[in-house]
Design an enzyme around this catalytic site. Sequence first.
Site, short mmCIF file in Angstrom:
data_model
loop_
_atom_site.label_atom_id
_atom_site.label_comp_id
_atom_site.label_asym_id
_atom_site.label_seq_id
_atom_site.Cartn_x
_atom_site.Cartn_y
_atom_site.Cartn_z
N HIS A 1 18.32 -30.46 105.52
CA HIS A 1 19.00 -31.72 105.24
C HIS A 1 18.22 -32.89 105.82
CE1 HIS A 1 20.72 -29.97 108.97
NE2 HIS A 1 20.63 -31.21 109.44
N CYS B 1 24.79 -31.83 116.73
CA CYS B 1 23.39 -31.66 116.36
C CYS B 1 22.81 -33.04 116.05
CB CYS B 1 23.23 -30.72 115.16
SG CYS B 1 23.91 -31.34 113.61
#
Length: 629
Positions: free
Chosen positions: A67, A179
């Site tokens: 991503h 994250c």
Amino acid sequence: MKITDLLKCVSVDVNAAAKSKDEAINHLVDLMDKQGNLKDKEVYKQGIYAREELSTTGIGEGIAIPHAQSETVVAPGLAAMVVKDGVDYQSLDGNPAQLFFMIAVPKSSGNEHLQILAMLSQMLMDNDFKEALVNAKSKETFMRIIDEKEASQKEKETQKEVAQKSFSGSYQIVAVTACPTGIAHTYMAAEALEEKAKEMNVTIKVETNGSGGTKNALTAKEISECQAVIVAADKNVEMARFAGKPVIQVKVADGINKATDLIKQALSDDAPIYQSDNTVNLKIEDSNEGVGRTIYKHLMNGVSHMLPFVIGGGILIALAFLFDDYTIDPKNFGSNTELAAFLKNAGDTAFGFMLPILSGFIAMSIADRPGLAVGFVGGALASGGGSGFLGALAAGFAAGYLLIGLRKLFDYLPDAFEGLKPVLLYPFFGILIMALGMVFIINPPVAAVNNGITNILNSMGGSSKVLLGLVLGGMMAADMGGPINKAAYVFGTASITSGNYDIMAAVMIGGMVPPLAIALATLFFKNRFTKKEQSTTVTNFIMGFSFITEGAIPFAASDPLHILPACIAGSAVAGALSMAFGCTLMAPHGGIFVIGVISNPLGYFIALSIGAIVGMILLGLLKKPIASK
């Protein structure tokens, strides 16, 4: 919005062929490009590889979720593919990846798609769901499986929310997951921890720090009552709230792949006790906290972020005066020499951020991220409009509650406007209304009050200032880092900006006395203290000279009726004498180490010594000898 609103059939390949990680990424980028979401797929691909450099997005169990958040992404989207033979994707468990989801997120966008992606991440933790996708015979079947699972996942999330609201006990474990991009791994780790805890019959609450903001935030009550804390994060999270608790800190991938081991370790009492080095220890209280506590929490969030600018900038300014030559040009004192000018400019620059930072983070505490920009602007307008510190305080609270009001108002807009709210509607209307409010409502009266206070302080005679020093010094020892202490300290730092440097001197000396008084007492009245308490003598000397009042907290907590009156008296005497001796201080921190920038340093040291001795003598009189063991 559903997952299949982001994932189109044109961007799905259930029979992909890829023999390497690079081939897999290239094919996924091509699939994403077919949606028309990318202005420049090569730039987007660079973002994908940049994310891989942080840590592999091959999370294991045959799944990879590459991503990127990039300026070249026009609209959020998903691409998916299945490589039935698997690809060596350098996954965390070393096994080939078969199921791939690629995520594209614009740099500036709303939060709804992030919630959708979070749900997808949680769904992928279900092995049956994952196997069904890998074995799908067509794109249409692939999409249908996702739709059906999403419906059941939403029902599961609703049941979880209901269960948490009705839960009245204490959680055995609390956790935080985060994250760097806050898109996938954050929520996968949370799901893994929750599912494994359920299997092990362990109660757990997991806070997620994702791109859409903090969700399921932990309260102070939940933290204080839990057995241990798990922090699975690849970015900084607020850790000061966990001081004194057993804390396990691991990377977010371990939260996904080693959830069972982490829970077992948390319950085994093997986790190290977390020690915070943050002297401004903020406590996030539960939703039932009182109005006063809520206001204090928001205020301290602003103050804690402001203090590094105040302390760093203040000390640099003080050093500028120390290294300058007054005789060159008295009117330009502080900037006459090249070194002094450099230090003064750096300090002034840091100080210039003080009020916007204060206001911005108060607003953010109230209204989360949308409040930050509006609060910054309010603080800057307070600085330029003459209302100063008080105006920035008012601006911070006004900005926070303004954004809450706008959020409720914009809830009536159609869903099509959802993505425009955080990037256009909130900042535009928030900043516009904030500017009007500052210019016409807040700045005029607050500036008048601020000027009045400054004039009163400047006109105070000797006896009045001695009384003020007495009160401020005593306040610094009253709760040693609590609201009363912080109120006095904030007043002192704010006074620096108004040129009342004697107030800061009295405040700092009041905060230095308690640890010093206790250190002296453990040295000269040993029979009043245990062997363990006597062993802290050197530590308390260091903390006292460093202006760390909190060094006295363990003593005050164990015997407040005797420790606090003695320390308050000693600090009050020191504050009064500092004023009486005409001591001034332009640095808001540093203790004895900034003695070179204190006017009348000998008088200041005498005042500090007398205050510490008074505190020591009172401790010797108030505390009774303890039985020897």
